[in-house]
Scaffold this motif. Structure first.
Motif, PDB file in Angstrom:
ATOM      1  N   GLU B 214      10.881   5.641   1.597  1.00  0.00           N
ATOM      2  CA  GLU B 214       9.410   5.558   2.142  1.00  0.00           C
ATOM      3  C   GLU B 214       8.540   5.695   1.175  1.00  0.00           C
ATOM      4  OE1 GLU B 214       9.428   8.838   4.868  1.00  0.00           O
ATOM      5  OE2 GLU B 214      10.386   7.870   6.591  1.00  0.00           O
ATOM      6  N   THR B 215       8.784   6.665  -0.082  1.00  0.00           N
ATOM      7  CA  THR B 215       7.888   6.474  -1.045  1.00  0.00           C
ATOM      8  C   THR B 215       7.868   5.299  -2.064  1.00  0.00           C
ATOM      9  OG1 THR B 215       8.621   9.010  -1.168  1.00  0.00           O
ATOM     10  CG2 THR B 215       7.468   7.994  -3.151  1.00  0.00           C
ATOM     11  N   VAL B 216       9.158   4.940  -2.398  1.00  0.00           N
ATOM     12  CA  VAL B 216       9.287   3.441  -2.954  1.00  0.00           C
ATOM     13  C   VAL B 216       8.332   2.309  -2.361  1.00  0.00           C
ATOM     14  CG1 VAL B 216      10.685   1.815  -4.128  1.00  0.00           C
ATOM     15  CG2 VAL B 216      11.421   4.028  -3.720  1.00  0.00           C
ATOM     16  N   HIS B 217       8.639   2.362  -1.127  1.00  0.00           N
ATOM     17  CA  HIS B 217       8.168   1.213  -0.318  1.00  0.00           C
ATOM     18  C   HIS B 217       6.609   1.373  -0.084  1.00  0.00           C
ATOM     19  CE1 HIS B 217      12.074   0.087   1.338  1.00  0.00           C
ATOM     20  NE2 HIS B 217      11.805  -1.012   0.844  1.00  0.00           N
ATOM     21  N   GLY B 218       6.255   2.715  -0.037  1.00  0.00           N
ATOM     22  CA  GLY B 218       4.600   3.094   0.024  1.00  0.00           C
ATOM     23  C   GLY B 218       4.096   2.746  -1.222  1.00  0.00           C
ATOM     24  N   LEU B 219       4.734   2.913  -2.085  1.00  0.00           N
ATOM     25  CA  LEU B 219       3.855   2.630  -3.538  1.00  0.00           C
ATOM     26  C   LEU B 219       3.166   1.288  -3.556  1.00  0.00           C
ATOM     27  CD1 LEU B 219       7.013   3.822  -6.001  1.00  0.00           C
ATOM     28  CD2 LEU B 219       4.707   4.725  -5.564  1.00  0.00           C
ATOM     29  N   ARG B 220       3.620   0.245  -2.958  1.00  0.00           N
ATOM     30  CA  ARG B 220       2.963  -1.004  -2.894  1.00  0.00           C
ATOM     31  C   ARG B 220       1.584  -1.095  -2.260  1.00  0.00           C
ATOM     32  NH1 ARG B 220       7.544  -4.975  -0.994  1.00  0.00           N
ATOM     33  NH2 ARG B 220       8.242  -2.999   0.270  1.00  0.00           N
ATOM     34  N   HIS B 221       1.394   0.221  -1.607  1.00  0.00           N
ATOM     35  CA  HIS B 221       0.363   0.123  -0.777  1.00  0.00           C
ATOM     36  C   HIS B 221      -0.798   1.203  -1.277  1.00  0.00           C
ATOM     37  CE1 HIS B 221       2.405  -2.343   2.037  1.00  0.00           C
ATOM     38  NE2 HIS B 221       3.495  -1.222   2.113  1.00  0.00           N
ATOM     39  N   ARG B 222      -0.084   1.787  -2.286  1.00  0.00           N
ATOM     40  CA  ARG B 222      -1.170   3.003  -2.599  1.00  0.00           C
ATOM     41  C   ARG B 222      -1.501   2.569  -4.344  1.00  0.00           C
ATOM     42  NH1 ARG B 222       2.485   6.443  -0.298  1.00  0.00           N
ATOM     43  NH2 ARG B 222       3.348   7.075  -2.318  1.00  0.00           N
ATOM     44  N   ASN B 223      -2.649   3.243  -4.797  1.00  0.00           N
ATOM     45  CA  ASN B 223      -3.217   2.744  -6.133  1.00  0.00           C
ATOM     46  C   ASN B 223      -2.809   4.060  -6.868  1.00  0.00           C
ATOM     47  OD1 ASN B 223      -4.238   1.580  -7.894  1.00  0.00           O
ATOM     48  ND2 ASN B 223      -6.468   2.012  -7.231  1.00  0.00           N
ATOM     49  N   GLU B 224      -1.435   4.339  -7.257  1.00  0.00           N
ATOM     50  CA  GLU B 224      -1.029   5.266  -7.927  1.00  0.00           C
ATOM     51  C   GLU B 224       0.058   4.955  -9.112  1.00  0.00           C
ATOM     52  OE1 GLU B 224       1.260   8.684  -6.305  1.00  0.00           O
ATOM     53  OE2 GLU B 224       1.235   7.577  -4.447  1.00  0.00           O
ATOM     54  N   ASN B 225       0.318   5.746  -9.985  1.00  0.00           N
ATOM     55  CA  ASN B 225       1.202   5.376 -10.822  1.00  0.00           C
ATOM     56  C   ASN B 225       2.893   5.481 -10.280  1.00  0.00           C
ATOM     57  OD1 ASN B 225       3.466   5.737 -12.748  1.00  0.00           O
ATOM     58  ND2 ASN B 225       2.220   6.638 -14.372  1.00  0.00           N
ATOM     59  N   PRO B 226       3.435   4.513 -10.076  1.00  0.00           N
ATOM     60  CA  PRO B 226       4.599   4.278  -9.219  1.00  0.00           C
ATOM     61  C   PRO B 226       5.679   5.554  -9.926  1.00  0.00           C
ATOM     62  CG  PRO B 226       4.425   2.341 -10.222  1.00  0.00           C
ATOM     63  CD  PRO B 226       3.084   3.118 -10.503  1.00  0.00           C
ATOM     64  N   ILE B 227       5.944   5.524 -11.101  1.00  0.00           N
ATOM     65  CA  ILE B 227       6.972   6.136 -11.465  1.00  0.00           C
ATOM     66  C   ILE B 227       6.643   7.759 -11.553  1.00  0.00           C
ATOM     67  CG2 ILE B 227       8.511   6.634 -13.802  1.00  0.00           C
ATOM     68  CD1 ILE B 227       8.783   3.967 -12.628  1.00  0.00           C
ATOM     69  N   ALA B 228       5.390   8.041 -11.675  1.00  0.00           N
ATOM     70  CA  ALA B 228       5.195   9.559 -11.528  1.00  0.00           C
ATOM     71  C   ALA B 228       5.454   9.904 -10.010  1.00  0.00           C
ATOM     72  CB  ALA B 228       3.359   9.651 -11.936  1.00  0.00           C
ATOM     73  N   ALA B 229       5.144   9.034  -9.263  1.00  0.00           N
ATOM     74  CA  ALA B 229       5.410   9.274  -7.550  1.00  0.00           C
ATOM     75  C   ALA B 229       6.868   9.447  -7.499  1.00  0.00           C
ATOM     76  CB  ALA B 229       4.742   8.276  -6.725  1.00  0.00           C
ATOM     77  N   MET B 230       7.617   8.466  -8.119  1.00  0.00           N
ATOM     78  CA  MET B 230       9.094   8.728  -7.920  1.00  0.00           C
ATOM     79  C   MET B 230       9.487  10.013  -8.661  1.00  0.00           C
ATOM     80  SD  MET B 230      10.082   6.432  -6.060  1.00  0.00           S
ATOM     81  CE  MET B 230      11.866   6.318  -6.430  1.00  0.00           C
ATOM     82  N   VAL B 231       9.227  10.282  -9.725  1.00  0.00           N
ATOM     83  CA  VAL B 231       9.689  11.576 -10.348  1.00  0.00           C
ATOM     84  C   VAL B 231       9.292  12.764  -9.692  1.00  0.00           C
ATOM     85  CG1 VAL B 231       9.289  13.297 -12.481  1.00  0.00           C
ATOM     86  CG2 VAL B 231       9.483  10.684 -12.769  1.00  0.00           C
ATOM     87  N   ASP B 232       8.304  12.802  -8.702  1.00  0.00           N
ATOM     88  CA  ASP B 232       7.844  13.779  -8.066  1.00  0.00           C
ATOM     89  C   ASP B 232       8.750  13.852  -6.929  1.00  0.00           C
ATOM     90  OD1 ASP B 232       6.001  16.104  -7.427  1.00  0.00           O
ATOM     91  OD2 ASP B 232       5.277  14.433  -5.939  1.00  0.00           O
ATOM     92  N   VAL B 233       8.927  12.623  -6.106  1.00  0.00           N
ATOM     93  CA  VAL B 233       9.754  13.011  -4.806  1.00  0.00           C
ATOM     94  C   VAL B 233      11.513  13.024  -5.136  1.00  0.00           C
ATOM     95  CG1 VAL B 233      10.233  10.309  -4.985  1.00  0.00           C
ATOM     96  CG2 VAL B 233      10.331  11.922  -2.885  1.00  0.00           C
TER      97      VAL B 233
END
Lengths: 356, 356
Positions: B214-233
């Protein structure tokens, strides 16, 4: 029906090694294995083909692998009973008899050993009338019977049940597993009923092996030419007398493969011969001309004693006779030649039936 | 208990490919396979770990083989049901649930596909919490459970039952058979009861994979650094950002093996990294120093999208982030490190636990 004792075993192992055409195992190993089993578990009953009932379930049994491995990794017995127990438990059949897959110094004997261990009789039939390297190279396959379910077992306690989509796939998968299991394992396959066995198998080959073995052993006590006596009992043809001058032998893909070369001696002085093998002797050439090919039989006999020399026992300097014998008529069919003719083994020649 | 639909599948496949550390299969292939099965056979039920009874029989399931073969030899479904039918018939157990052997883009999904085909629920547990190349590399083995009887099936209709003397022999024999069967086959093994599964398995990994997806797929819709979001989840650690400058990849012994090399970019400009793999990413080095080893997790993510890149999808020029995550505590035991630590794979170094 008759009881097989240690004396019979010695002759069967020796004669079967002649019919094994280089494969099927060393007769000394075969004899020792069965002798130990009979001493421990009691004698074995050999049924003539007409003594097995049409409805009775029978399974074929053999050791598989490279002869060069088998000679160093003598079966312990646990794999022999392991493969049988695995197929019996899996199939839930009341197995009434055991039949050798092939004729050979070990592989005519292993079913007798299994018979002693289980108290189940052995039928005087086999699936080749000789030895061959692959599991589908049996007249049971030519008759349309299926090798599955096939069981395999080794001395380490590993067992498998293979249900390949056909007998060729069973061979391919089991060969890969066999290599992983150490290069030599016990097989049970072609679980079938008596009527199919009688129609598809080659009859009286244990008795034939015994008769040949009696001849070989008798040679030591008679003052005659051992090779002439062997040609006579085998219904064979003398091909060559020579001395091994070169031997290329390797273990690859779970088989012992190679070529052996001979310089002619006696009447064959000045001529050359060559035999190519994959576990068994498959192709003999004299002076560059093809003389005999699989599925006809090629035997190499010690010139002095008439004893058969198996693939793994060939040595530089051996003085030998090369004898050829016609295969059973079941092999001289279109499917027989497709299954075990020279082209199957990658020799680009047609099969020409040996005439004696 | 909840119903898995096509939307859940898409997220599970994607998140599982991150946890698969390069192995476990391509998420697109996994999603497509399960989607087709659910459309044809109906939805699948996912049980939470506490919903499986202590006495209930469960079997683990996975596709095995080289990812580079799997990507070209998409499972047909007949092998998936074939392996399950073989172990069910052989064991005669009333199998109440299926559990994934590992987490991966295909291997988290195949059990769900099998669940759809059979109407049997899947448990939210797996045996690795990641992907590993060999069949005994599961926490079920660490707990002393046996992989035998192991079933295998391919799309050609070949099936096997292997009863190795231990789980290492099952792996060795099945790997040889797998190569003969074409390099990618379906496995069912570790037939066990619910209480053993709950004690030995890693819980909630399908749900974790879904959350990551869900996080990976959500990255396309949000304006954030994808890698930082992934490290977090992922609860992971950023290791490197780089561009692939060399890739050595070969299929041998039924595995995809090799090394991939990176030139640093962004904050890592001027640095070098290397990852060694055998189906999965096993060892990461930065500037020649070991940074992470198996059994800790290494993921390679596309720098722009955060999507995981599996072993067989690595390409020269890929711009990626390398993320490391701690493995489950079950792997950080003496037997865990013996089974899947760096020395097992031939890297002459000790395991140093990753700290985040």
């Amino acid at each position: 029906m008759r009881i097989i004792d240690t004396h019979n075993l010695e002759n069967i192992a020796m004669g079967a090694a002649v019919l094994g055409t280089g494969g099927g195992g060393d007769p000394f190993v075969g004899k020792m294995m069965a002798k130990a089993a009979i001493e421990k578990y009691g004698p074995v009953t050999l049924l003539s083909p007409d003594e097995i009932g049409d409805e009775d379930w029978v399974v074929s049994a053999a050791l598989g692998g490279a002869p060069s491995v088998l000679i160093e990794k003598i079966p312990s017995g646990s794999e022999v009973i392991g493969a049988f127990d695995a197929i019996r438990a899996y199939s839930k059949k009341n197995i009434k008899a055991i039949v050798p897959s092939e004729v050979g110094g070990v592989n005519s004997i292993v079913p007798l050993m299994l018979g002693a261990m289980t108290g189940i009789p052995v039928v005087d039939i086999d699936g080749m009338g000789r030895a061959f390297p692959e599991a589908q190279m049996v007249t049971f396959h030519l008759a349309g019977l299926q090798s599955a379910p096939m069981s395999m077992a080794d001395e380490k306690g590993n067992t498998l049940i293979i249900n390949g989509s056909d007998s060729i796939w069973n061979e391919r998968i089991s060969r890969a597993a066999l290599i992983a299991m150490g290069g030599s394992v016990m097989f049970c396959d072609f679980l079938m009923q008596g009527r199919d066995l009688k129609a598809a198998g080659i009859h009286h080959t244990l008795t034939l092996a015994e008769k040949i073995g009696e001849t070989v052993h008798g040679l030591r006590h008679r003052n005659e030419n051992p090779i002439a006596a062997m040609v006579d009992v085998l219904g064979g043809k003398m091909l060559f007398e020579g001395k091994i001058n070169n031997l290329l032998r390797r273990t690859s893909g779970g088989f012992t493969r190679g070529e052996v070369y001979f310089d002619g001696i006696n009447l064959y002085q000045g001529k050359q011969a060559k035999i190519a093998f994959q576990n068994e002797f498959l192709l003999a050439e004299v002076d560059g001309q093809v003389a005999v090919t699989t599925p006809d039989l090629i035997a190499i006999l010690d010139l002095e004693t008439g004893f058969p020399i198996t693939t793994e026992a060939l040595r530089y300097g051996n003085r030998v006779a090369i004898i050829a014998m016609p295969c059973d008529a079941k092999w001289r069919t279109e499917k027989g030649i497709q299954t075990a003719g020279p082209r199957y083994f990658g020799y680009g020649i047609d099969y020409t039936p040996l005439t004696v």
